[in-house]
Design a protein around this motif. Structure first.
Motif, short mmCIF file in Angstrom:
data_model
loop_
_atom_site.label_atom_id
_atom_site.label_comp_id
_atom_site.label_asym_id
_atom_site.label_seq_id
_atom_site.Cartn_x
_atom_site.Cartn_y
_atom_site.Cartn_z
N LYS A 145 46.40 37.12 40.68
CA LYS A 145 46.15 37.98 39.53
C LYS A 145 44.89 38.79 39.78
CE LYS A 145 48.27 35.04 35.97
NZ LYS A 145 48.02 34.28 34.72
N ILE A 146 45.02 40.12 39.71
CA ILE A 146 43.89 41.00 40.01
C ILE A 146 43.70 41.98 38.86
CG2 ILE A 146 42.89 42.59 41.70
CD1 ILE A 146 45.11 41.47 43.65
N ALA A 147 42.53 41.96 38.26
CA ALA A 147 42.22 42.89 37.18
C ALA A 147 41.93 44.27 37.76
CB ALA A 147 41.01 42.39 36.39
N VAL A 148 42.57 45.30 37.19
CA VAL A 148 42.44 46.65 37.74
C VAL A 148 42.79 47.66 36.67
CG1 VAL A 148 44.83 46.68 38.58
CG2 VAL A 148 43.12 48.13 39.70
N PRO A 175 49.06 42.57 39.40
CA PRO A 175 48.02 43.39 38.79
C PRO A 175 47.96 43.16 37.29
CG PRO A 175 49.94 44.73 39.36
CD PRO A 175 50.18 43.37 39.94
N VAL A 176 46.75 43.01 36.79
CA VAL A 176 46.52 42.86 35.36
C VAL A 176 45.76 44.10 34.91
CG1 VAL A 176 45.47 41.45 33.55
CG2 VAL A 176 46.43 40.35 35.60
N TYR A 177 46.44 45.01 34.21
CA TYR A 177 45.86 46.31 33.88
C TYR A 177 44.93 46.21 32.68
CZ TYR A 177 49.50 47.97 37.03
OH TYR A 177 50.30 48.18 38.13
N ALA A 183 38.19 44.00 32.07
CA ALA A 183 38.45 43.36 33.37
C ALA A 183 37.32 42.41 33.73
CB ALA A 183 38.61 44.43 34.45
N VAL A 184 36.09 42.82 33.47
CA VAL A 184 34.93 41.96 33.74
C VAL A 184 35.02 40.70 32.87
CG1 VAL A 184 32.43 41.74 33.57
CG2 VAL A 184 33.44 43.84 34.48
N THR A 188 35.20 36.99 34.36
CA THR A 188 34.17 36.02 33.97
C THR A 188 34.79 34.76 33.39
OG1 THR A 188 32.61 37.83 33.49
CG2 THR A 188 32.12 35.68 32.52
N ALA A 189 35.85 34.94 32.60
CA ALA A 189 36.51 33.80 31.96
C ALA A 189 37.44 33.05 32.90
CB ALA A 189 37.30 34.29 30.75
N GLY A 190 37.65 33.57 34.11
CA GLY A 190 38.53 32.91 35.06
C GLY A 190 40.00 33.17 34.80
N ALA A 191 40.30 34.21 34.00
CA ALA A 191 41.70 34.52 33.69
C ALA A 191 42.40 35.26 34.81
CB ALA A 191 41.76 35.35 32.40
N VAL A 192 41.63 35.80 35.75
CA VAL A 192 42.19 36.48 36.93
C VAL A 192 41.51 35.94 38.17
CG1 VAL A 192 42.82 38.60 35.68
CG2 VAL A 192 40.53 38.38 36.70
N ASP A 193 42.17 36.11 39.31
CA ASP A 193 41.64 35.60 40.57
C ASP A 193 40.65 36.55 41.23
OD1 ASP A 193 43.43 33.20 40.70
OD2 ASP A 193 44.98 34.76 40.79
#
Length: 331
Positions: A145-148, A175-177, A183-184, A188-193
């Protein structure tokens, strides 16, 4: 004709004239009409934010009866929708957003872009992972999972990184839009890798979390280019206003280079983050814009071709057909 008839006719003319003066629509002479220039921008987009803070654009346009309205957007897609609907006249951001909008049929003209000189980095962008993350190479991004951000430079850079890691984008990652700030929060919360973001978020994350850079736009060979685009109808109707807008944005880069400390303090006040983070941001990026010309068009076309190849856009864009080359040089 007797005198009575003459006086009657004259009175009728006067009455009709007075009635027209009272009942006619209120028409303001063209030179006194107020034009509102609506500009979309992003936080923390440096050229627009610095321009907004300096107020020089407002000063340049005021003698021409033009006021400026700054509209901040969180994501590229919302800004381009506003341009498409005519709610915005000018967009300032990454060239990817304008090219994606053009590919979608939005009638835009690119009037300024840059930087076009080494290191060709309009803003530093990186993929970050936590220190303890098992992600050590681009190939390890598979199924992660990648925040973008969606539809702009962020997604283009992520797609390039995934492809260089031997995988297909977006099929083989998740991708996590999200907007930059959201995204930060997710990272920070560990919701994305992982997170793909830009300065000053990059040094902020490194300072506040145990995080490391997996790769960045420079290692990937991807040029980040700022862009000022104008809605075509507005460009046709107000060419002199467009020229003034271009002239003022061309001054931003040299001003930042000469007043880096002042710019950092101003950005810290307007956007947030502290001046130290902004100093880092300003040191490793360029804000030098130029009107499009034959020498710089290949850089813009390269981005358009990358977006098409990476699947960010579906329609080819010939950038030379969507630039306004009459824009004036700075005075």
């Amino acid at each position: 004709m007797n005198r009575k008839a003459i006086f009657y006719g004259l009175g009728l003319v006067i009455a009709v004239t007075l009635a027209w003066l009272v009942l006619r629509p209120s028409v303001v002479p063209a030179r006194e009409q107020k034009l509102v220039l609506r500009i979309s921008h992003f936080r923390p987009g440096v050229p627009a934010t610095v321009q907004k803070a300096r107020g020089s654009l407002e000063k340049a346009l005021a003698p021409h009866g033009v006021t400026v309205q700054w509209d901040e957007f969180k994501v590229t897609t919302e800004s381009m929708l506003a341009l498409s609907s005519g709610a915005i006249d000018v967009a300032v951001g990454g060239v990817e957003g304008s090219i994606a909008a053009i590919a979608s049929g939005v009638p835009l003209k690119i009037v300024a872009a840059g930087p076009h000189q080494a290191p060709k980095t309009g803003w530093y962008t990186a993929i970050l992972v936590r220190d303890e993350s098992p992600i050590r190479a681009l190939g390890d991004l598979k199924d992660k999972k990648i925040a973008v951000g969606k539809g702009g430079f962020s997604e283009a850079i992520l797609a390039l990184a995934v492809r260089k890691g031997g995988h297909r984008y977006p099929d083989e990652v998740q991708p996590v839009y999200l907007s930059s700030a959201d995204a930060v929060g997710a990272f920070t919360a560990g919701a994305v890798d992982a997170i793909l973001t830009l300065d000053p978020y990059v040094p902020s994350i490194q300072r506040d979390l145990h995080a490391r850079i997996l790769t960045d736009n420079e290692q990937l060979g991807y040029p980040t280019i700022w862009c000022v685009s104008v809605q075509e109808k507005f460009a046709r109707q107000h060419p002199d206003v467009v020229d003034l807008v271009v002239q003022e944005f061309l001054k931003v880069g040299p001003w930042v280079a000469e007043h880096r400390g002042e710019a950092a303090t101003s950005l810290a006040s307007a956007v947030g983050f502290d001046a130290t983070l902004w100093e880092t941001t300003l040191e490793r990026a360029s804000y030098v814009l130029t009107p499009p010309d034959p020498a710089t068009l290949p850089d813009l076309q390269y981005v358009a071709e990358q977006l098409l190849e990476l699947g960010v856009i579906r329609t080819p864009v010939n950038v030379s057909e969507h630039v306004l080359q009459r824009a004036a040089k700075p005075r």
